[in-house]
Design an enzyme around this catalytic site. Structure first.
Site, PDB file in Angstrom:
ATOM      1  N   LYS A 179       8.039   5.686   2.085  1.00 41.61           N
ATOM      2  CA  LYS A 179       8.617   4.420   2.534  1.00 41.61           C
ATOM      3  C   LYS A 179       9.139   3.621   1.336  1.00 41.61           C
ATOM      4  O   LYS A 179      10.148   2.922   1.437  1.00 41.61           O
ATOM      5  CB  LYS A 179       7.576   3.607   3.309  1.00 41.61           C
ATOM      6  CG  LYS A 179       7.084   4.265   4.587  1.00 41.61           C
ATOM      7  CD  LYS A 179       6.101   3.368   5.317  1.00 41.61           C
ATOM      8  CE  LYS A 179       5.519   4.042   6.541  1.00 41.61           C
ATOM      9  NZ  LYS A 179       4.587   5.149   6.186  1.00 41.61           N
TER      10      LYS A 179
ATOM     11  N   CYS B 194      -0.083   3.715  11.427  1.00 37.43           N
ATOM     12  CA  CYS B 194       0.098   4.960  12.175  1.00 37.43           C
ATOM     13  C   CYS B 194      -1.110   5.144  13.089  1.00 37.43           C
ATOM     14  O   CYS B 194      -1.716   6.212  13.149  1.00 37.43           O
ATOM     15  CB  CYS B 194       0.300   6.153  11.241  1.00 37.43           C
ATOM     16  SG  CYS B 194      -0.951   6.320   9.956  1.00 37.43           S
TER      17      CYS B 194
ATOM     18  N   GLY C  28       4.520   7.210  -0.953  1.00 37.22           N
ATOM     19  CA  GLY C  28       5.764   6.725  -1.530  1.00 37.22           C
ATOM     20  C   GLY C  28       7.029   6.981  -0.743  1.00 37.22           C
ATOM     21  O   GLY C  28       8.106   6.563  -1.168  1.00 37.22           O
TER      22      GLY C  28
ATOM     23  N   ASP D 179      -5.178  -3.371  -6.618  1.00 43.88           N
ATOM     24  CA  ASP D 179      -5.368  -3.852  -5.257  1.00 43.88           C
ATOM     25  C   ASP D 179      -4.370  -4.969  -4.952  1.00 43.88           C
ATOM     26  O   ASP D 179      -4.322  -5.982  -5.660  1.00 43.88           O
ATOM     27  CB  ASP D 179      -6.798  -4.365  -5.089  1.00 43.88           C
ATOM     28  CG  ASP D 179      -7.174  -4.624  -3.644  1.00 43.88           C
ATOM     29  OD1 ASP D 179      -6.268  -4.721  -2.793  1.00 43.88           O
ATOM     30  OD2 ASP D 179      -8.379  -4.737  -3.365  1.00 43.88           O
TER      31      ASP D 179
ATOM     32  N   CYS E 201       0.882  -1.176   0.000  1.00 49.88           N
ATOM     33  CA  CYS E 201       0.000   0.000   0.000  1.00 49.88           C
ATOM     34  C   CYS E 201       0.914   1.218   0.000  1.00 49.88           C
ATOM     35  O   CYS E 201       1.165   1.815   1.048  1.00 49.88           O
ATOM     36  CB  CYS E 201      -0.918  -0.006   1.214  1.00 49.88           C
ATOM     37  SG  CYS E 201      -1.883  -1.533   1.419  1.00 49.88           S
ATOM     38  N   ALA E 202       1.419   1.587  -1.164  1.00 46.89           N
ATOM     39  CA  ALA E 202       2.652   2.364  -1.242  1.00 46.89           C
ATOM     40  C   ALA E 202       2.509   3.871  -1.110  1.00 46.89           C
ATOM     41  O   ALA E 202       3.408   4.533  -0.591  1.00 46.89           O
ATOM     42  CB  ALA E 202       3.381   2.049  -2.552  1.00 46.89           C
ATOM     43  N   ALA E 203       1.433   4.466  -1.640  1.00 42.70           N
ATOM     44  CA  ALA E 203       1.325   5.934  -1.643  1.00 42.70           C
ATOM     45  C   ALA E 203       1.340   6.482  -0.216  1.00 42.70           C
ATOM     46  O   ALA E 203       0.843   5.823   0.701  1.00 42.70           O
ATOM     47  CB  ALA E 203       0.045   6.363  -2.358  1.00 42.70           C
TER      48      ALA E 203
END
Length: 506
Positions: free
Chosen positions: A262, A389, A260, A307, A256-258
């Site tokens: 990380k 988070c 970005g 997904d 779940c990259a955005a």
């Protein structure tokens, strides 16, 4: 007598003076003052951001935090837009009441209501701007009516000034400014040399290539940031990729990259070697991800708009994935102050103190359990980090506890990232001491990190070869890359093949 309103930065016209006439239809916008033109466009950028914020808040489907939306590539005047969005949200209940009680806010303006809110704030509480569009003309035409309505509200509430109408303020404790050096483009030493000319700079004692600057340091327009040599990223956020610690040459998935940060941190840890598959379901957030990747200079990241849950873990294309970073959608309760969630209409103290018992939290945790179970199913994965988070146990310890039987059956165990870090997981199950939490008390955001390591990989890493490297790791790589047919084996059969590979010495 009605109470006085807040002092204005622009005094009313004196006797004998007249205000500039309103803009006539078809007349081109005056350009005599660049600042006024900038304010005109900033209000429209702020209205666009405000619309996304309010719609996301109403639907409980955030399209991004206030900060992430304002500092996206599409917003040009970021500083002015950020101030307008925050102040408009702060005064929004008052603005809505003034517009409603004045009786002049018609349905005609409904499609532009966010721009009306921003402009009404700017004219009633900010500065009168001579350059104007149709909304500005509308607010200026009825300005006296709005101010009279505002005075009546103050009288009714028995307050002496407008500020007393505002809700209780949330105190934000100043935190150090953390920045991560992008080692794909520069070195930590060279960045320290530049920044130390203007600021006190310290190296972080835990996260490599992380620098600590004084609270309040504004770096958004610094060339090091705009050139992608430095990323404005919190320490807790950087601890996530560092905990995964992928090796150069590995194939990695960021599930779940955005936005970005990380993702590109992983690329730096891998020295730009190997490959990273960055998945993002939301198309708009994927644009932010792609911009972040371009700014970092990383050339080993493939962006996949889709997904993560739809990826077949037995697909041959993913047979060589060695590590997965899973940082799924969460409540964001650990960064609500940084996200400025206290400015949102839906915010209340009860929302923050519900202990994670709301229906939304449980819905999120169900998705998180599903995503974590899926990540564990990739046959060649050796290291997996699950992070949020959030401060809620339901999204953290409970999610990890629920997948432990599955993880154990697939050969995984919990490892201890950053063992020197004192704050660990809540003691709600045996092994929670391996988990990691950060907290605002540590001058950080509220993050949670769980590190899963496949037992065979952990054991092999401790088996030295003649040249001091991990012999077992070589065996695992040789075994898993011999044939594409191996990619379709179940996790149990793959584990058995690992044993056979060790026996055969290949």
């Amino acid at each position: 007598m009605p109470p006085p309103l807040k002092n204005r930065s622009h005094a009313p016209a004196k006797a004998g003076q007249s205000r500039p006439p309103p803009r006539q239809p078809g007349r081109r916008m005056a350009s005599r003052d660049g600042g006024e033109r900038a304010a005109f466009f900033a209000r429209r950028e702020a209205a666009t951001v405000l619309r996304r914020v309010l719609r996301g808040d109403a639907s409980k489907r955030s399209g991004g935090s206030i900060k992430s939306l304002v500092f996206s590539p599409s917003v040009r005047n970021k500083r002015a837009t950020f101030a307008l969005v925050c102040q408009t949200l702060k005064y929004l209940p008052i603005l809505k009441e003034v517009l409603a009680s004045s009786g002049v806010f018609s349905s005609k303006w409904k499609k532009q209501e966010e721009l009306v809110y921003v402009t009404a704030y700017d004219i009633l509480f900010g500065q009168e701007i001579a350059v104007s569009g149709s909304v500005e003309e509308y607010i200026m035409l009825h300005k006296d009516t709005f101010r009279t309505a505002l005075q009546k509200i103050c009288v009714k509430r028995k307050v002496s000034n407008v500020e007393d109408l505002l809700s209780e303020k949330t105190t934000v404790k100043p935190k150090p400014r953390f920045v991560r050096v992008n080692t794909l483009k520069t070195t930590t030493g060279s960045v320290i040399e530049v920044l130390s000319k203007m600021h006190k700079v310290d190296k972080d004692d835990m996260v490599p290539d992380m620098l600590v600057l004084p609270p309040g340091t504004d770096m958004h327009k610094h060339p090091l940031v705009t050139d992608g040599k430095v990323f404005l990223q919190g320490k807790a956020s950087c601890m996530v990729a560092a905990a995964l610690s992928p090796k150069p040459g590995w194939k990695v998935i960021d599930a779940c990259a955005a936005p970005g940060n990380k993702t590109v941190h992983l690329a730096a840890l891998m020295n730009g070697e190997g490959s990273i598959i960055a998945c993002e379901l939301n198309k708009e957030r994927a644009k932010t991800l792609q911009h972040t990747v371009r700014r970092s200079g990383a050339n080993n990241i493939e962006t996949v708009i889709g997904d993560f849950l739809n990826i077949d873990s037995n697909d041959p294309s993913y047979a060589e994935v060695r590590a997965i970073l899973l940082d799924p959608s969460c409540s964001g309760s650990g960064i609500s102050t940084e996200r400025l969630d206290h400015l949102l209409p839906s915010h209340s103290i009860d929302d923050q103190d519900d202990g994670g018992s709301s229906a939304r939290i449980w819905k999120l945790s169900a998705f998180q359990r599903k995503a974590l179970s899926h990540a564990l199913s990739f046959p060649s994965v050796e290291r997996l980090v699950y992070s949020t988070c959030s401060i809620h146990q339901a999204e953290n310890e409970d999610v990890v506890s629920s997948v432990l039987p599955l993880a154990s059956s697939l050969g995984f165990e919990l490892a201890t990232p950053f063992p020197q870090w004192r704050r660990r997981g809540l003691p709600v199950f045996d092994g929670a001491e391996h988990l990691l939490r950060t907290d605002p008390e540590d001058d950080l955001e509220g993050f949670f990190i769980a590190l899963f390591v496949r037992k065979a990989a952990a054991a092999d890493a401790l088996e030295p070869s003649e040249d001091g490297r991990a012999l077992g790791r070589k065996r695992k790589r040789a075994c898993t890359t011999r044939s594409g047919g191996l990619r379709a084996f179940s996790s149990l059969r793959l584990s058995r093949m690992d044993v056979l590979c060790s026996i055969w010495g290949i």
